[in-house]
Design a protein around this motif. Structure first.
Motif, PDB file in Angstrom:
ATOM      1  N   PHE A  12       0.661  30.918  29.732  1.00 39.18           N
ATOM      2  CA  PHE A  12      -0.889  30.776  29.643  1.00 39.18           C
ATOM      3  C   PHE A  12      -1.567  31.092  31.167  1.00 39.18           C
ATOM      4  O   PHE A  12      -0.990  30.748  32.156  1.00 39.18           O
ATOM      5  N   MET A  13      -2.734  31.352  30.948  1.00 35.55           N
ATOM      6  CA  MET A  13      -3.348  31.370  32.269  1.00 35.55           C
ATOM      7  C   MET A  13      -5.202  31.431  32.035  1.00 35.55           C
ATOM      8  O   MET A  13      -5.383  31.587  30.984  1.00 35.55           O
ATOM      9  N   PHE A  14      -5.632  30.906  33.135  1.00 37.09           N
ATOM     10  CA  PHE A  14      -6.944  30.633  33.031  1.00 37.09           C
ATOM     11  C   PHE A  14      -7.514  30.695  34.439  1.00 37.09           C
ATOM     12  O   PHE A  14      -6.651  30.403  35.625  1.00 37.09           O
ATOM     13  N   CYS A  15      -8.650  30.822  34.664  1.00 45.29           N
ATOM     14  CA  CYS A  15      -9.638  30.866  35.813  1.00 45.29           C
ATOM     15  C   CYS A  15     -10.613  29.546  36.086  1.00 45.29           C
ATOM     16  O   CYS A  15     -11.157  29.354  35.203  1.00 45.29           O
ATOM     17  N   LEU A  16     -10.568  29.102  37.124  1.00 43.53           N
ATOM     18  CA  LEU A  16     -11.513  27.880  37.334  1.00 43.53           C
ATOM     19  C   LEU A  16     -12.167  28.146  38.802  1.00 43.53           C
ATOM     20  O   LEU A  16     -11.796  28.410  39.998  1.00 43.53           O
ATOM     21  N   PRO A  17     -13.647  27.950  38.786  1.00 43.19           N
ATOM     22  CA  PRO A  17     -14.420  28.247  39.989  1.00 43.19           C
ATOM     23  C   PRO A  17     -14.066  26.818  40.929  1.00 43.19           C
ATOM     24  O   PRO A  17     -14.500  25.728  40.318  1.00 43.19           O
ATOM     25  N   VAL A  18     -14.153  27.166  42.230  1.00 41.47           N
ATOM     26  CA  VAL A  18     -14.105  25.880  43.144  1.00 41.47           C
ATOM     27  C   VAL A  18     -15.075  26.135  44.170  1.00 41.47           C
ATOM     28  O   VAL A  18     -15.420  27.108  44.417  1.00 41.47           O
ATOM     29  N   ASP A  19     -15.953  25.103  44.641  1.00 40.53           N
ATOM     30  CA  ASP A  19     -16.990  25.157  45.283  1.00 40.53           C
ATOM     31  C   ASP A  19     -16.705  25.729  46.815  1.00 40.53           C
ATOM     32  O   ASP A  19     -15.309  25.269  47.330  1.00 40.53           O
ATOM     33  N   LEU A  20     -17.437  26.344  47.308  1.00 41.73           N
ATOM     34  CA  LEU A  20     -17.193  27.027  48.388  1.00 41.73           C
ATOM     35  C   LEU A  20     -16.776  26.189  49.657  1.00 41.73           C
ATOM     36  O   LEU A  20     -15.899  26.522  50.555  1.00 41.73           O
ATOM     37  N   SER A  53     -18.932  30.606  44.487  1.00 41.53           N
ATOM     38  CA  SER A  53     -17.654  29.701  44.273  1.00 41.53           C
ATOM     39  C   SER A  53     -16.485  30.609  44.769  1.00 41.53           C
ATOM     40  O   SER A  53     -16.590  31.653  45.239  1.00 41.53           O
ATOM     41  N   VAL A  54     -15.295  30.062  44.810  1.00 43.54           N
ATOM     42  CA  VAL A  54     -13.891  30.692  44.817  1.00 43.54           C
ATOM     43  C   VAL A  54     -13.220  30.264  43.651  1.00 43.54           C
ATOM     44  O   VAL A  54     -13.085  29.173  43.214  1.00 43.54           O
ATOM     45  N   GLU A  55     -12.716  31.540  43.179  1.00 46.50           N
ATOM     46  CA  GLU A  55     -11.796  31.341  41.776  1.00 46.50           C
ATOM     47  C   GLU A  55     -10.296  30.949  42.089  1.00 46.50           C
ATOM     48  O   GLU A  55      -9.742  31.792  42.644  1.00 46.50           O
ATOM     49  N   LEU A  56      -9.884  30.081  41.326  1.00 44.38           N
ATOM     50  CA  LEU A  56      -8.484  29.719  41.301  1.00 44.38           C
ATOM     51  C   LEU A  56      -8.017  30.241  39.927  1.00 44.38           C
ATOM     52  O   LEU A  56      -8.387  30.077  39.079  1.00 44.38           O
ATOM     53  N   LYS A  83      -9.817  21.019  35.118  1.00 43.38           N
ATOM     54  CA  LYS A  83     -11.336  20.753  35.140  1.00 43.38           C
ATOM     55  C   LYS A  83     -11.778  19.182  35.489  1.00 43.38           C
ATOM     56  O   LYS A  83     -12.802  18.831  36.517  1.00 43.38           O
ATOM     57  N   LYS A  84     -11.153  18.205  34.724  1.00 43.51           N
ATOM     58  CA  LYS A  84     -11.568  16.995  34.743  1.00 43.51           C
ATOM     59  C   LYS A  84     -11.158  16.555  36.390  1.00 43.51           C
ATOM     60  O   LYS A  84     -11.833  15.791  36.884  1.00 43.51           O
ATOM     61  N   ALA A  85      -9.972  16.957  36.736  1.00 45.06           N
ATOM     62  CA  ALA A  85      -9.165  16.216  37.829  1.00 45.06           C
ATOM     63  C   ALA A  85     -10.235  16.959  39.225  1.00 45.06           C
ATOM     64  O   ALA A  85     -10.498  16.514  40.194  1.00 45.06           O
ATOM     65  N   PHE A  86     -10.654  18.242  38.911  1.00 46.39           N
ATOM     66  CA  PHE A  86     -11.655  18.864  39.916  1.00 46.39           C
ATOM     67  C   PHE A  86     -13.020  18.166  40.099  1.00 46.39           C
ATOM     68  O   PHE A  86     -13.618  17.719  41.083  1.00 46.39           O
ATOM     69  N   GLU A  87     -13.455  17.668  38.823  1.00 41.54           N
ATOM     70  CA  GLU A  87     -14.671  16.922  38.968  1.00 41.54           C
ATOM     71  C   GLU A  87     -14.359  15.575  39.313  1.00 41.54           C
ATOM     72  O   GLU A  87     -15.479  15.209  40.381  1.00 41.54           O
ATOM     73  N   GLU A  88     -13.305  14.865  39.265  1.00 41.41           N
ATOM     74  CA  GLU A  88     -12.985  13.531  39.859  1.00 41.41           C
ATOM     75  C   GLU A  88     -12.948  13.736  41.580  1.00 41.41           C
ATOM     76  O   GLU A  88     -13.519  12.903  42.116  1.00 41.41           O
ATOM     77  N   ARG A  89     -12.522  14.738  41.981  1.00 44.53           N
ATOM     78  CA  ARG A  89     -12.433  15.116  43.570  1.00 44.53           C
ATOM     79  C   ARG A  89     -13.506  15.955  43.928  1.00 44.53           C
ATOM     80  O   ARG A  89     -13.512  16.290  45.188  1.00 44.53           O
ATOM     81  N   GLU A  90     -14.664  16.260  43.245  1.00 41.05           N
ATOM     82  CA  GLU A  90     -15.868  16.796  43.707  1.00 41.05           C
ATOM     83  C   GLU A  90     -15.309  18.259  44.319  1.00 41.05           C
ATOM     84  O   GLU A  90     -15.713  18.800  45.056  1.00 41.05           O
ATOM     85  N   LEU A  91     -14.288  18.894  43.318  1.00 45.41           N
ATOM     86  CA  LEU A  91     -14.016  20.042  44.126  1.00 45.41           C
ATOM     87  C   LEU A  91     -14.267  21.389  43.142  1.00 45.41           C
ATOM     88  O   LEU A  91     -14.482  22.609  43.728  1.00 45.41           O
ATOM     89  N   ASP A  92     -15.159  21.029  42.004  1.00 39.15           N
ATOM     90  CA  ASP A  92     -15.372  22.116  41.111  1.00 39.15           C
ATOM     91  C   ASP A  92     -16.866  22.810  41.982  1.00 39.15           C
ATOM     92  O   ASP A  92     -17.582  21.868  42.516  1.00 39.15           O
ATOM     93  N   ARG A  93     -17.236  23.828  41.445  1.00 44.83           N
ATOM     94  CA  ARG A  93     -18.501  24.397  41.931  1.00 44.83           C
ATOM     95  C   ARG A  93     -19.618  23.476  41.420  1.00 44.83           C
ATOM     96  O   ARG A  93     -19.732  23.349  39.958  1.00 44.83           O
ATOM     97  N   GLN A  94     -20.651  23.017  42.100  1.00 44.23           N
ATOM     98  CA  GLN A  94     -21.732  22.153  41.720  1.00 44.23           C
ATOM     99  C   GLN A  94     -22.712  23.155  40.988  1.00 44.23           C
ATOM    100  O   GLN A  94     -23.359  23.938  41.515  1.00 44.23           O
ATOM    101  N   PRO A  95     -23.036  22.848  39.743  1.00 46.45           N
ATOM    102  CA  PRO A  95     -24.041  23.403  38.910  1.00 46.45           C
ATOM    103  C   PRO A  95     -25.395  23.180  39.398  1.00 46.45           C
ATOM    104  O   PRO A  95     -25.623  21.956  39.967  1.00 46.45           O
TER     105      PRO A  95
END
Length: 424
Positions: free
Chosen positions: A281-289, A327-330, A355-367
Motif C-alpha cells: 500500500f502507498m500514500f503521500c503526506l505533506p510535511v511543513d517546509l 510543503s514537502v511530500e513524503l 498523520k496523527k504522529a505528525f500532528e503530535e510532533r508538529e511536522l505536518d503542513r500548518q493549514p
C-alpha cells in the motif's frame, strides 16, 4: 557468294512451305468426290442426329444441307468435314430445326438413359449411404457418448472442441469411403475445394467471432487467472467470476458484472493482484517546509513498522518525493498479507496513524485556520483521534468472494476455468 545463297534459301524456305500447305490439286476426279461424300455420310450416320443432313461433293468442295436439332451439331459437322482428306472447302447450309417433336425426342432419350443409369447404380448408392450412416454413428458414439475427452481436456469447452474434431474426422472418413465405393473420389476434391472457398469467405465475414473463439480456446488452455482472483484487464478491475466461451466476467467493487470479450482479454495487459499474497500500500503526506525531514521520515517509518498488519519483509519504506510552494511530500509504503488483511483498510489505518504522529510532533503542513464563532450556542464537541491500531481484516473482500462463489455455483456449467489447467 555461298553466304548470299544460304541467306536467300533461309528466306525462301518459309514461303515455299506455306505454298505447299495451301496448294490445291489441279485435277479432281468424280471417284475422289464420291469417296469423300461416302466417308462423311458413314461418319455422320455412326454419330447419329444427322438423319436429315445431305452431303454433296464437287471438285473437293463439300456442301451440307438439311436440319439438325442443335447449333452445336452444326458446328461439329463443319469441323468433322474439314478433317476428311481431299476436302478443299466446306459449305455448311445446315439449319437448326424448328420442329418441336424432333427437339424434344433427343432430350427425352437422354433423360431415359440417365434414369436407367440411376436405377442401375441405385443399389450401390444405398449401400454407400448405409456405410456412411454406420461410420457417422460410430463417430457420434465415440465423440459424444464416452467420457474420455472429459478426462483428457482441462475443461468442458476444450472437451467439446475435441468431440467436434473427432466427429468431423469420422464424417470425412465416411465420405471418402462412400465415394470410393461409388468410384466417385474425384467428387471429393470438388467438395473440399468448395468447402475451403466457403470457409475462407466465412472467415473474413466473421473475423471477430473467429478471433474471439480462438482466444477462448487459448485462455482456457493456459489460464492467466483463477476464480476469485483480483485482476485488472484493459482498465477494468474486479474479481474474476468465470471464463465463458465468449467473454471473461468480472465482479467490480461496486457489485456490477463486467463482460470483457476474450479476444480483448487475450491481447490486453492483465494485472493479477492475487498471484502474490504480499501486496504494497502507498500514500503521500505533506510535511511543513520548516520541519526536520529526517525526523519526519523516521517517525513515519516507526509508525508503519509498529502496525500489527505490516510485514517485516519486504520492509517499510519512506522517501521524499517532491516539494511544493507550501510543503514537502513524503511517500510512505508498507506491505501486507492480502489474504488476511484488507488493502484499502490497511492503507486508511496507516495514513491515519502517521498523520496523527505528525500532528503530535508538529511536522505536518500548518493549514490556514479560520475560526467560526457560534452565537447563542455551545461549540461542537471534538472527537479524540486515538493512536491505537484499529482492527483491519478482509471482511469486505470476503463478502465479494461469497457473491462470486454464489454466482459460480448457480452457473457452474458455463465456466471454463479449472484448477487442472496450467496457469500462466
Amino acid at each position: 557468294m555461298r553466304v548470299v545463297l544460304l541467306v536467300l534459301s533461309l528466306l525462301i524456305a518459309p514461303i515455299v512451305a506455306t505454298a505447299q500447305e495451301t496448294t490445291i490439286e489441279t485435277t479432281a476426279t468424280a471417284s475422289d468426290d464420291a469417296a469423300i461424300a461416302n466417308r462423311i455420310r458413314d461418319i455422320i450416320a455412326e454419330l447419329g442426329g444427322y438423319e436429315d443432313v445431305t452431303v454433296q461433293v464437287a471438285d473437293g468442295i463439300v456442301t451440307l444441307r438439311g436440319e439438325t436439332t442443335s447449333s452445336t451439331q452444326i458446328a461439329d459437322l463443319s469441323s468433322l468435314s474439314n478433317r476428311v482428306q481431299g476436302v478443299v472447302a466446306v459449305k455448311n447450309e445446315v439449319l437448326e430445326t424448328t420442329d418441336l417433336s424432333r427437339r424434344i425426342n433427343p432430350a427425352y432419350e437422354r433423360l431415359k438413359t440417365r434414369l436407367t443409369q440411376i436405377i442401375a447404380i441405385l443399389p450401390l448408392v444405398l449401400i454407400a449411404l448405409v456405410l456412411f450412416g454406420v461410420i457417422a454413428l460410430i463417430g457420434y458414439v465415440v465423440a459424444y457418448r464416452t467420457r474420455i475427452f472429459d478426462r483428457l481436456a482441462p475443461n468442458l469447452f476444450i472437451a467439446d472442441l475435441y468431440r467436434q474434431v473427432v466427429f468431423l474426422l469420422f464424417l470425412l472418413g465416411a465420405m471418402v469411403i462412400s465415394l470410393d465405393l461409388m468410384n466417385a473420389t474425384a467428387l471429393l476434391s470438388t467438395i473440399l475445394g468448395a468447402a475451403g472457398i466457403i470457409g475462407l469467405a466465412l472467415g473474413f465475414a466473421v473475423k471477430d467471432t473467429v478471433e474471439n473463439y480462438i482466444a477462448s480456446v487459448l485462455l482456457s488452455i493456459r489460464q492467466p487467472f483463477r476464480p476469485n482472483d483480483t485482476v485488472e484487464i484493459n482498465g477494468d478491475e474486479g474479481k474474476v467470476i468465470r471464463l465463458t466461451s465468449r467473454a471473461t466476467i468480472l465482479l467490480s467493487y461496486d457489485g456490477n458484472h463486467i463482460r470483457i470479450p476474450n479476444a480483448t482479454v487475450f491481447k490486453s495487459r492483465i494485472v493479477n493482484y492475487s498471484d502474490n499474497p504480499a501486496r504494497r500500500f502507498m500514500f503521500c503526506l505533506p510535511v511543513d517546509l520548516s520541519a526536520n525531514l529526517t525526523i519526519a521520515q523516521q517517525v513515519a517509518t516507526d509508525v508503519l513498522e509498529g502496525l500489527a498488519f505490516t510485514l517485516k519483509d519486504p520492509a517499510v519504506q519512506v522517501w521524499i518525493d517532491k516539494t511544493t510552494p507550501t510543503s514537502v511530500e513524503l511517500v510512505c509504503t508498507g506491505w501486507i498479507d492480502q489474504t488476511i488483511t484488507s488493502l484499502p483498510l490497511a492503507r486508511s489505518e496507516a495514513l491515519r496513524l502517521v498523520k496523527k504522529a505528525f500532528e503530535e510532533r508538529e511536522l505536518d503542513r500548518q493549514p490556514i485556520v479560520q475560526r467560526v464563532l457560534i452565537e447563542d450556542g455551545d461549540e461542537p464537541e471534538s472527537v479524540e483521534n486515538t493512536t491505537e491500531d484499529l482492527p483491519v481484516d478482509t471482511s469486505s473482500e470476503n463478502s465479494l468472494d461469497r457473491i462470486v462463489d454464489a454466482d459460480r455455483t448457480e452457473n457452474a456449467s458455463a465456466d471454463l476455468l479449472s484448477s487442472k489447467a496450467p496457469k500462466e
